[in-house]
Design an enzyme around this catalytic site. Sequence first.
Site, mmCIF file in Angstrom:
data_model
loop_
_atom_site.group_PDB
_atom_site.id
_atom_site.type_symbol
_atom_site.label_atom_id
_atom_site.label_comp_id
_atom_site.label_asym_id
_atom_site.label_seq_id
_atom_site.Cartn_x
_atom_site.Cartn_y
_atom_site.Cartn_z
ATOM 1 N N GLU A 144 110.788 83.623 -2.999
ATOM 2 C CA GLU A 144 110.223 82.406 -3.532
ATOM 3 C C GLU A 144 108.826 82.558 -3.870
ATOM 4 O O GLU A 144 108.382 83.182 -2.851
ATOM 5 C CB GLU A 144 110.375 81.446 -2.444
ATOM 6 C CG GLU A 144 110.063 79.796 -2.896
ATOM 7 C CD GLU A 144 110.084 78.660 -2.296
ATOM 8 O OE1 GLU A 144 110.552 77.671 -2.791
ATOM 9 O OE2 GLU A 144 110.063 78.710 -1.106
ATOM 10 N N ALA A 279 107.143 80.485 7.373
ATOM 11 C CA ALA A 279 108.629 80.693 7.292
ATOM 12 C C ALA A 279 109.149 80.517 5.821
ATOM 13 O O ALA A 279 108.632 79.911 5.026
ATOM 14 C CB ALA A 279 109.169 79.701 8.155
ATOM 15 N N MET A 280 110.619 81.104 5.701
ATOM 16 C CA MET A 280 111.096 80.664 4.210
ATOM 17 C C MET A 280 112.468 80.536 4.627
ATOM 18 O O MET A 280 113.346 81.304 5.392
ATOM 19 C CB MET A 280 111.004 82.064 3.651
ATOM 20 C CG MET A 280 111.819 82.060 2.199
ATOM 21 S SD MET A 280 111.263 80.802 1.203
ATOM 22 C CE MET A 280 112.689 80.494 0.010
ATOM 23 N N GLU A 281 113.104 79.578 3.886
ATOM 24 C CA GLU A 281 114.486 78.812 4.043
ATOM 25 C C GLU A 281 115.609 79.463 3.406
ATOM 26 O O GLU A 281 116.666 79.009 2.762
ATOM 27 C CB GLU A 281 114.415 77.258 3.682
ATOM 28 C CG GLU A 281 114.277 77.227 2.040
ATOM 29 C CD GLU A 281 112.921 77.022 1.477
ATOM 30 O OE1 GLU A 281 112.556 76.638 0.301
ATOM 31 O OE2 GLU A 281 111.808 77.339 2.411
ATOM 32 N N HIS A 314 111.821 72.087 9.979
ATOM 33 C CA HIS A 314 111.508 72.107 8.651
ATOM 34 C C HIS A 314 112.511 73.048 7.769
ATOM 35 O O HIS A 314 112.962 72.779 6.961
ATOM 36 C CB HIS A 314 109.979 72.672 8.338
ATOM 37 C CG HIS A 314 109.530 72.670 6.984
ATOM 38 N ND1 HIS A 314 108.711 71.769 6.408
ATOM 39 C CD2 HIS A 314 109.701 73.705 5.894
ATOM 40 C CE1 HIS A 314 108.293 72.049 5.122
ATOM 41 N NE2 HIS A 314 109.016 73.040 4.758
ATOM 42 N N GLU A 315 112.651 74.464 8.336
ATOM 43 C CA GLU A 315 113.389 75.314 7.578
ATOM 44 C C GLU A 315 114.927 74.866 7.425
ATOM 45 O O GLU A 315 115.584 75.176 6.597
ATOM 46 C CB GLU A 315 113.145 76.680 8.082
ATOM 47 C CG GLU A 315 111.771 76.980 8.216
ATOM 48 C CD GLU A 315 111.144 77.011 6.777
ATOM 49 O OE1 GLU A 315 111.806 77.279 5.647
ATOM 50 O OE2 GLU A 315 109.928 76.661 6.568
ATOM 51 N N HIS A 318 115.637 72.259 5.200
ATOM 52 C CA HIS A 318 115.743 72.818 3.896
ATOM 53 C C HIS A 318 116.867 73.323 3.644
ATOM 54 O O HIS A 318 117.511 73.326 2.342
ATOM 55 C CB HIS A 318 114.859 74.204 3.697
ATOM 56 C CG HIS A 318 113.542 73.914 3.113
ATOM 57 N ND1 HIS A 318 113.453 73.162 2.098
ATOM 58 C CD2 HIS A 318 112.331 74.227 3.657
ATOM 59 C CE1 HIS A 318 111.826 73.302 1.961
ATOM 60 N NE2 HIS A 318 111.250 73.609 2.546
ATOM 61 N N GLU A 337 110.212 70.638 -0.454
ATOM 62 C CA GLU A 337 108.970 70.580 0.232
ATOM 63 C C GLU A 337 108.588 69.468 0.921
ATOM 64 O O GLU A 337 108.481 69.401 2.108
ATOM 65 C CB GLU A 337 107.817 71.413 -0.310
ATOM 66 C CG GLU A 337 107.951 72.916 -0.564
ATOM 67 C CD GLU A 337 108.544 73.972 0.584
ATOM 68 O OE1 GLU A 337 108.649 73.292 1.675
ATOM 69 O OE2 GLU A 337 109.174 74.887 0.147
#
Length: 886
Positions: A144, A279-281, A314-315, A318, A337
């Site tokens: 992303e 972090a990344m979902e 949060h993740e 997502h 987001e």
Amino acid sequence: MKRRAALAALFLVCSLAIVVPAQRLPASVIPEHYDIHFTPDFTTDTFGGRVTISARLSEAGRSITLNAAEIEFHETTVSAGKATHVATVRLDSERETATLTVQEPLPAGPIRIAIRYSGLLNDKLRGFYLSKANNRKYAITQLEATDARRAFPSFDEPAMKATFAVSATIDARDTAISNGRVVNDTPGPGAGKHTLTFSTTKRMSTYLVALLVGDWECINGTSDRVPIRVCGTPDRKDELRFALESAEFALRYLNRYFTIKYPFEKLDIIAVPDFAAGAMENTAAIVFRDQFLLVGKDGGSAEHLKQVSQYLAHEIAHQWFGDLVTMHWWDDIWLNEGFATWMERRPMEEWKPEWNPRFDEVRDMQSAMALDALRATRPIRIRVETPGEINQVFDAIAYQKTAAVIRMVEGYVGADSFRNGINAYLKKFAFGNATGEGFWTTIASATKRPVDRILSSYITHSSMPLVTVEMSCSGGSTQLSLAQKPISTAVPPSTTWEIPVCYKRGGPPPPKATASPAVARPNQARGSGSSAIDPAACVVLSGPATTVKLAGCSSWVFANVDGRGYYRTSYGTEGLNALSEAIRTAGLTPVEQTSLLEDVWALVRLNETSIADFLTLSAAVSAQLNPAMPTDQINFISDRLVDDQQRPAFERWVRQTLRPALADLGWEPNARDSASRQRIRSNVIYALGYAGRDPEILAEARRRVDRYLDEGTALDPGLATTLLHLAAINGDAPLYEKYVTRMTGGGKSRDEQIRFRNSLAYFSDPALRKRTLDYATSTDVRTQDAPDIISALMARPWAAQSTWQHIKTNWGKLLKQLGVFQGLPTVVGSTYSFCDVASRNDVEQFLNQNPINGTERIARQALETIDRCIATKDRQSHNLTEFLSR
């Protein structure tokens, strides 16, 4: 994706723009499925790849354009029916595309694109990149927003969803993690290798594909029969337990909230050594920078545990907002987001209510409101085309502002009604793509309220409204007058929003109010304190002004119940004095006190009220000993607004205002202390030592740190960071050496190493400061960490000028060292800490001469923030002197 907290709060939008052509792909090819095989090679830091894309042509033609960047094509064919054609490839590095051309026309219908290619495992933390730890290498993807094209040729746009079947040939000693579960593990091909094949994913966007190669070790759990693994490097395996516990609870909570249960077959969460974001979902394979997931053996501070829990929720949220339903294009990134940010503390409210997550939501909202008051702000939805433009919309507007607007609407329509609307939205667009219009029309239909008008006004307008509140009593009735205007010149002065204003008032509960038809009885705000004074009511302020008549006279009115409204309020001197009394009599909750303080502070920064009003109100709030204590603003005033002549008097005021709080709190933690009380203690001690330069505080901090370093006496986890910072202010070279030793491996945990690293910026000795700067721009520091060290130095008044000179001198090195997604934007954004004309002009000149595509907005906002600070200091200096001389 979770932006790092420090970056999310930066003043992130465009003046130094480099014109780049639009980069959207033609809509004539619709991908349906990808087969991707990766072969990373750690001996050469390269990777080989094969991708086969099953797609559909909507019209006949000889050319197909897809995305590719920094990869080399070796063999390319396109098949249609029984015919296979060798394709020529024309690369366009500026547009990051590859055009495949065949000699015979391809008929409309199904096609198959097969490409063999290779690329570099880069050091820029994007695409398929290299990470290092424990004397070995790891291969990690971060795709992303527009970096899937660096890992495999693809139709790299969020609306071009497809299914993905990933496989990888890797070293026999290693394993790999991807979006699917492992369905096959076979030896070879080649000695010392094995090949992992993963199950095919459900439909998703290219930026959500993940592959992580290394010697990962995992702990296992489950939630609602969904298998969960939390993984990391072998040396960190014993620091994963809290993350697993938190993830299990978050998934259970979200499965109850949404009518669509977790939509994927497993959930992996991986802590990696090097990662640009927080972090990344990635679908079913969430990646974290290890410091935001790991909890050391000491159990960590309450603040760190809260952060881990928040980032995980949060993740995981997502997986619904972003993965199940994805925005159609990046101009609606807020649909991803903002909603993940809105949801990130919901599980915590149920699991750990003592952490007071509602208060943190209001605090977070202030970072967006500070940005949104600038002329250089942007609307939540803004047109973006190029990667540089897309990267800039991952800011506090997309995250915190959107979340705040959602909370405001939820409070207005009611939690249950809003939940019904959210579930209708997810059901309608599951495994597809949505737009803002699709969202707000669905919510309006489900709630039967004018949510579409409210949301569309907030999504499409820049900035926010300032609501002026006036109250008068006559004939036994209260007349409440509300008026709105834009707080910023970013929008025309005639602009109006649809604002759900919820208010409460002092005095005995009156009989039933007689109000205009626009007034509605609200649903009780989530997390709000109950008011024995008067239940709240709401009115939608649609035009420039409205008046509400209420039965009975009121001693005060507060027009932002639970602090959930995304607008500033202004009450005038008389109204503010009345609210000060409401604070002393507990008429306003701590959350509401914070909202009021922040509004007054914003008016100070806009030079619409006196800093004396803010400091007077601050003293009243500080006497309540609650989380609303404005220590951040006090530290800001010390750093930016106080001159040498004012400083002794200001430091005395800080000590007089905050010492009573410390006398109540004490230095030592109590077993019955709440997380909120622990944070108040830390904030008060820090402000006394930092802004108040209290000699007793500084001496005690140094004594405790020395005992910890020399004798091993434990530091309270809730105070550790504060004590390390304060001890460093007057720290000498021997203390610095001890910090460096703990930072570079002598620390007991990763948490402790980071605490010592982040404390280096507080040493005021010029020679020690230079050592920190040299370290920040050396090969000894991780790419992800360098921007944090530099921005921390820029934030210290005694270090900012020398740090800026170092940045300019080492600009070429920083361009090569740092990434364009977070590293360089963080450095550019850190210049906002200046508050003088000479530095401001120097920053502008340098950035004009050295523009970086993708940081234009950040540069504009940093410069405007400096301008605002200069103006505030100039206009408020007399008011501050007068206040301090009382």
